[in-house]
Motif scaffolding. Structure first.
Motif, PDB file in Angstrom:
ATOM      1  N   GLU A  25      11.554  -0.936  -1.373  1.00 56.47           N
ATOM      2  CA  GLU A  25      11.163  -1.953  -2.351  1.00 56.47           C
ATOM      3  C   GLU A  25       9.871  -2.687  -1.982  1.00 56.47           C
ATOM      4  O   GLU A  25       9.419  -3.539  -2.738  1.00 56.47           O
ATOM      5  CB  GLU A  25      12.302  -2.969  -2.513  1.00 56.47           C
ATOM      6  CG  GLU A  25      13.606  -2.341  -2.975  1.00 56.47           C
ATOM      7  CD  GLU A  25      13.487  -1.624  -4.311  1.00 56.47           C
ATOM      8  OE1 GLU A  25      12.793  -2.155  -5.217  1.00 56.47           O
ATOM      9  OE2 GLU A  25      14.064  -0.534  -4.460  1.00 56.47           O
ATOM     10  N   ASN A  26       9.263  -2.359  -0.848  1.00 57.75           N
ATOM     11  CA  ASN A  26       8.052  -3.053  -0.411  1.00 57.75           C
ATOM     12  C   ASN A  26       6.817  -2.326  -0.943  1.00 57.75           C
ATOM     13  O   ASN A  26       6.139  -1.582  -0.228  1.00 57.75           O
ATOM     14  CB  ASN A  26       8.029  -3.142   1.117  1.00 57.75           C
ATOM     15  CG  ASN A  26       6.936  -4.052   1.633  1.00 57.75           C
ATOM     16  OD1 ASN A  26       6.000  -4.367   0.928  1.00 57.75           O
ATOM     17  ND2 ASN A  26       7.070  -4.450   2.885  1.00 57.75           N
ATOM     18  N   ALA A  27       6.511  -2.563  -2.208  1.00 61.04           N
ATOM     19  CA  ALA A  27       5.410  -1.869  -2.876  1.00 61.04           C
ATOM     20  C   ALA A  27       4.073  -2.105  -2.179  1.00 61.04           C
ATOM     21  O   ALA A  27       3.247  -1.195  -2.085  1.00 61.04           O
ATOM     22  CB  ALA A  27       5.327  -2.301  -4.338  1.00 61.04           C
ATOM     23  N   ARG A  28       3.866  -3.292  -1.669  1.00 59.70           N
ATOM     24  CA  ARG A  28       2.603  -3.603  -0.990  1.00 59.70           C
ATOM     25  C   ARG A  28       2.431  -2.745   0.267  1.00 59.70           C
ATOM     26  O   ARG A  28       1.359  -2.195   0.519  1.00 59.70           O
ATOM     27  CB  ARG A  28       2.580  -5.086  -0.637  1.00 59.70           C
ATOM     28  CG  ARG A  28       1.272  -5.568  -0.112  1.00 59.70           C
ATOM     29  CD  ARG A  28       1.306  -7.074   0.038  1.00 59.70           C
ATOM     30  NE  ARG A  28       0.076  -7.555   0.603  1.00 59.70           N
ATOM     31  CZ  ARG A  28      -0.138  -8.796   0.932  1.00 59.70           C
ATOM     32  NH1 ARG A  28       0.814  -9.693   0.749  1.00 59.70           N
ATOM     33  NH2 ARG A  28      -1.277  -9.163   1.438  1.00 59.70           N
ATOM     34  N   ALA A  29       3.490  -2.614   1.071  1.00 60.19           N
ATOM     35  CA  ALA A  29       3.426  -1.781   2.279  1.00 60.19           C
ATOM     36  C   ALA A  29       3.274  -0.308   1.910  1.00 60.19           C
ATOM     37  O   ALA A  29       2.508   0.421   2.556  1.00 60.19           O
ATOM     38  CB  ALA A  29       4.667  -1.985   3.131  1.00 60.19           C
ATOM     39  N   ARG A  31       1.790   0.971  -0.703  1.00 64.69           N
ATOM     40  CA  ARG A  31       0.385   1.162  -1.095  1.00 64.69           C
ATOM     41  C   ARG A  31      -0.527   1.191   0.133  1.00 64.69           C
ATOM     42  O   ARG A  31      -1.424   2.030   0.236  1.00 64.69           O
ATOM     43  CB  ARG A  31      -0.075   0.058  -2.045  1.00 64.69           C
ATOM     44  CG  ARG A  31       0.194   0.322  -3.494  1.00 64.69           C
ATOM     45  CD  ARG A  31      -0.553  -0.646  -4.417  1.00 64.69           C
ATOM     46  NE  ARG A  31      -0.416  -2.045  -4.024  1.00 64.69           N
ATOM     47  CZ  ARG A  31       0.606  -2.836  -4.348  1.00 64.69           C
ATOM     48  NH1 ARG A  31       1.589  -2.363  -5.078  1.00 64.69           N
ATOM     49  NH2 ARG A  31       0.646  -4.085  -3.956  1.00 64.69           N
ATOM     50  N   PHE A  32      -0.290   0.260   1.066  1.00 68.54           N
ATOM     51  CA  PHE A  32      -1.109   0.186   2.274  1.00 68.54           C
ATOM     52  C   PHE A  32      -1.076   1.515   3.030  1.00 68.54           C
ATOM     53  O   PHE A  32      -2.125   2.065   3.384  1.00 68.54           O
ATOM     54  CB  PHE A  32      -0.612  -0.954   3.167  1.00 68.54           C
ATOM     55  CG  PHE A  32      -1.274  -0.997   4.511  1.00 68.54           C
ATOM     56  CD1 PHE A  32      -2.513  -1.592   4.666  1.00 68.54           C
ATOM     57  CD2 PHE A  32      -0.667  -0.422   5.622  1.00 68.54           C
ATOM     58  CE1 PHE A  32      -3.133  -1.621   5.912  1.00 68.54           C
ATOM     59  CE2 PHE A  32      -1.275  -0.451   6.866  1.00 68.54           C
ATOM     60  CZ  PHE A  32      -2.518  -1.056   7.007  1.00 68.54           C
ATOM     61  N   TYR A  33       0.122   2.016   3.282  1.00 67.03           N
ATOM     62  CA  TYR A  33       0.242   3.258   4.046  1.00 67.03           C
ATOM     63  C   TYR A  33      -0.285   4.455   3.266  1.00 67.03           C
ATOM     64  O   TYR A  33      -0.908   5.347   3.843  1.00 67.03           O
ATOM     65  CB  TYR A  33       1.680   3.480   4.502  1.00 67.03           C
ATOM     66  CG  TYR A  33       2.069   2.527   5.594  1.00 67.03           C
ATOM     67  CD1 TYR A  33       1.425   2.540   6.824  1.00 67.03           C
ATOM     68  CD2 TYR A  33       3.064   1.580   5.398  1.00 67.03           C
ATOM     69  CE1 TYR A  33       1.749   1.649   7.835  1.00 67.03           C
ATOM     70  CE2 TYR A  33       3.410   0.683   6.400  1.00 67.03           C
ATOM     71  CZ  TYR A  33       2.740   0.724   7.611  1.00 67.03           C
ATOM     72  OH  TYR A  33       3.073  -0.158   8.605  1.00 67.03           O
ATOM     73  N   GLN A  35      -2.740   4.394   1.104  1.00 66.40           N
ATOM     74  CA  GLN A  35      -4.204   4.310   1.168  1.00 66.40           C
ATOM     75  C   GLN A  35      -4.727   4.744   2.534  1.00 66.40           C
ATOM     76  O   GLN A  35      -5.859   5.196   2.656  1.00 66.40           O
ATOM     77  CB  GLN A  35      -4.679   2.902   0.834  1.00 66.40           C
ATOM     78  CG  GLN A  35      -4.501   2.568  -0.621  1.00 66.40           C
ATOM     79  CD  GLN A  35      -4.819   1.120  -0.947  1.00 66.40           C
ATOM     80  OE1 GLN A  35      -5.048   0.294  -0.068  1.00 66.40           O
ATOM     81  NE2 GLN A  35      -4.818   0.804  -2.227  1.00 66.40           N
TER      82      GLN A  35
END
Length: 69
Positions: A25-29, A31-33, A35
């Motif tokens: 559920e950690n969409a930000r993490a 996306r980070f990985y 990228q």
């Protein structure tokens, strides 16, 4: 970044890829990985934290280029 640091960490050790777990559920993490070049490999697990079941997905990043065909 870890993908540049790990290969030089232990000369002579053949590390082929980096594997890590990310909360689904950690969409930000996620996306980070993504990228940074990590990709989900299809593995999923759930662990318990504070009485709640928490799903994770496994991400990998190759450290060596794919072999030429």
């Amino acid at each position: 970044m870890i993908t540049r640091t790990v290969p030089g960490y232990a000369p002579g050790v053949r590390i082929r890829d980096i594997t890590l777990w990310v909360l689904r559920e950690n969409a930000r993490a996620l996306r980070f990985y993504e990228q940074a070049g990590f990709r989900p490999d299809g593995a999923e697990e759930t662990f318990e934290a504070g009485g709640a079941r928490v799903p994770e997905v496994r991400y990998t990043h190759p450290l060596t280029p794919p072999a030429a065909v």
